[in-house]
Design a protein around this motif. Sequence first.
Motif, mmCIF file in Angstrom:
data_model
loop_
_atom_site.group_PDB
_atom_site.id
_atom_site.type_symbol
_atom_site.label_atom_id
_atom_site.label_comp_id
_atom_site.label_asym_id
_atom_site.label_seq_id
_atom_site.Cartn_x
_atom_site.Cartn_y
_atom_site.Cartn_z
ATOM 1 N N ALA A 1 53.749 9.569 61.641
ATOM 2 C CA ALA A 1 53.016 9.436 60.372
ATOM 3 C C ALA A 1 51.533 9.143 60.554
ATOM 4 O O ALA A 1 50.689 9.766 59.882
ATOM 5 C CB ALA A 1 53.674 8.372 59.492
ATOM 6 N N PRO A 2 51.133 8.216 61.446
ATOM 7 C CA PRO A 2 49.693 7.961 61.607
ATOM 8 C C PRO A 2 48.919 9.174 62.119
ATOM 9 O O PRO A 2 47.731 9.321 61.816
ATOM 10 C CB PRO A 2 49.653 6.814 62.634
ATOM 11 C CG PRO A 2 50.979 6.140 62.510
ATOM 12 C CD PRO A 2 51.946 7.261 62.238
ATOM 13 N N ILE A 3 49.578 10.034 62.871
ATOM 14 C CA ILE A 3 48.915 11.260 63.340
ATOM 15 C C ILE A 3 48.741 12.226 62.184
ATOM 16 O O ILE A 3 47.669 12.815 61.988
ATOM 17 C CB ILE A 3 49.725 11.917 64.479
ATOM 18 C CG1 ILE A 3 49.827 10.971 65.679
ATOM 19 C CG2 ILE A 3 49.089 13.241 64.904
ATOM 20 C CD1 ILE A 3 50.677 11.502 66.824
ATOM 21 N N LEU A 4 49.782 12.369 61.384
ATOM 22 C CA LEU A 4 49.749 13.330 60.286
ATOM 23 C C LEU A 4 48.812 12.913 59.165
ATOM 24 O O LEU A 4 48.088 13.742 58.603
ATOM 25 C CB LEU A 4 51.162 13.521 59.721
ATOM 26 C CG LEU A 4 52.210 14.147 60.650
ATOM 27 C CD1 LEU A 4 53.553 14.212 59.940
ATOM 28 C CD2 LEU A 4 51.772 15.538 61.086
ATOM 29 N N TYR A 5 48.817 11.634 58.816
ATOM 30 C CA TYR A 5 48.127 11.198 57.618
ATOM 31 C C TYR A 5 46.820 10.455 57.866
ATOM 32 O O TYR A 5 45.977 10.375 56.979
ATOM 33 C CB TYR A 5 49.067 10.335 56.776
ATOM 34 C CG TYR A 5 50.357 11.032 56.441
ATOM 35 C CD1 TYR A 5 50.363 12.228 55.726
ATOM 36 C CD2 TYR A 5 51.583 10.522 56.870
ATOM 37 C CE1 TYR A 5 51.550 12.894 55.437
ATOM 38 C CE2 TYR A 5 52.774 11.175 56.577
ATOM 39 C CZ TYR A 5 52.746 12.358 55.865
ATOM 40 O OH TYR A 5 53.921 13.015 55.584
ATOM 41 N N ASP A 6 46.653 9.907 59.076
ATOM 42 C CA ASP A 6 45.438 9.142 59.370
ATOM 43 C C ASP A 6 44.646 9.711 60.539
ATOM 44 O O ASP A 6 43.665 9.093 60.976
ATOM 45 C CB ASP A 6 45.801 7.677 59.662
ATOM 46 C CG ASP A 6 46.489 7.011 58.490
ATOM 47 O OD1 ASP A 6 46.048 7.223 57.344
ATOM 48 O OD2 ASP A 6 47.477 6.284 58.708
ATOM 49 N N ASP A 7 45.098 10.844 61.061
ATOM 50 C CA ASP A 7 44.400 11.524 62.155
ATOM 51 C C ASP A 7 44.289 10.655 63.414
ATOM 52 O O ASP A 7 43.331 10.758 64.170
ATOM 53 C CB ASP A 7 43.004 11.972 61.701
ATOM 54 C CG ASP A 7 42.442 13.078 62.598
ATOM 55 O OD1 ASP A 7 43.240 13.877 63.131
ATOM 56 O OD2 ASP A 7 41.203 13.136 62.773
ATOM 57 N N ILE A 8 45.270 9.783 63.638
ATOM 58 C CA ILE A 8 45.321 8.975 64.858
ATOM 59 C C ILE A 8 45.744 9.881 66.016
ATOM 60 O O ILE A 8 46.571 10.773 65.849
ATOM 61 C CB ILE A 8 46.304 7.800 64.692
ATOM 62 C CG1 ILE A 8 45.838 6.881 63.560
ATOM 63 C CG2 ILE A 8 46.476 7.034 65.989
ATOM 64 C CD1 ILE A 8 44.537 6.167 63.826
ATOM 65 N N ASP A 9 45.192 9.631 67.190
ATOM 66 C CA ASP A 9 45.501 10.482 68.339
ATOM 67 C C ASP A 9 46.814 10.118 69.025
ATOM 68 O O ASP A 9 47.537 10.998 69.508
ATOM 69 C CB ASP A 9 44.370 10.380 69.382
ATOM 70 C CG ASP A 9 43.050 10.913 68.870
ATOM 71 O OD1 ASP A 9 43.034 12.035 68.327
ATOM 72 O OD2 ASP A 9 42.028 10.205 69.002
#
Length: 230
Positions: A101-109
Amino acid sequence: MPNIKVIIPAYNEADSIALVIKDIPDLVNEIIVVSNNSNDDTEINAKNAGATVLTESNKGYGYACLKGMDYISNQTEKPDIIVFLDGDYSDYPEELTKIIAPILYDDIDFVIGARVKDLRENGSMTIPQIFGNWLATSLMTLFFRAKFTDLGPFRAIKYNALLNLQMEDKTYGWTVEMQLKVLKQKLSYIEIPVNYRNRIGVSKVSGTIKGAIFAGVKILGWIFKYSLKK
């Protein structure tokens, strides 16, 4: 939808591998099980459960992960996200949606599933594991101002970011190498608390004195190597 692939290193996980595969959410495009010189029914059980099965004769967690990455590199369509997951059913594969989820929605690597105390089943982590995690993450905080609290194997990373890390460790140092290189390259990262239960079978690392010692030496070696490069 993003293209998501899961890599599962597995050494003699015949009793658990099908359960792991079954609980992985349907949004995953491909599940890749890398049999790391298994001599039981790990491979046939994984194949019957619907996974792509690769074999890696060289023993070592890193060897298995690199084998999965090499397989993906030869595919025409590259994934957006790679998820690493153990084959012993200690993690909850259905929590993959939380991990990505953080990759998809917050652009976290990069995202680690943190095995926090409140969500761990009693006995699921040995005393050497708990101490080793504390020591390794404390040293990363000391040397690199990192905010990691765990070296958890359940993790997700953008595919291009993973390639840029140029991973090389073949054995026990794979997880900490990834975290150190994430810090060095100043990638964005976050930990997500996940549930953790007693694994099926005996751990090949923390379940033996030899494995625990070698893992500890390898992890500390990577940390001090990078601290000298600062």
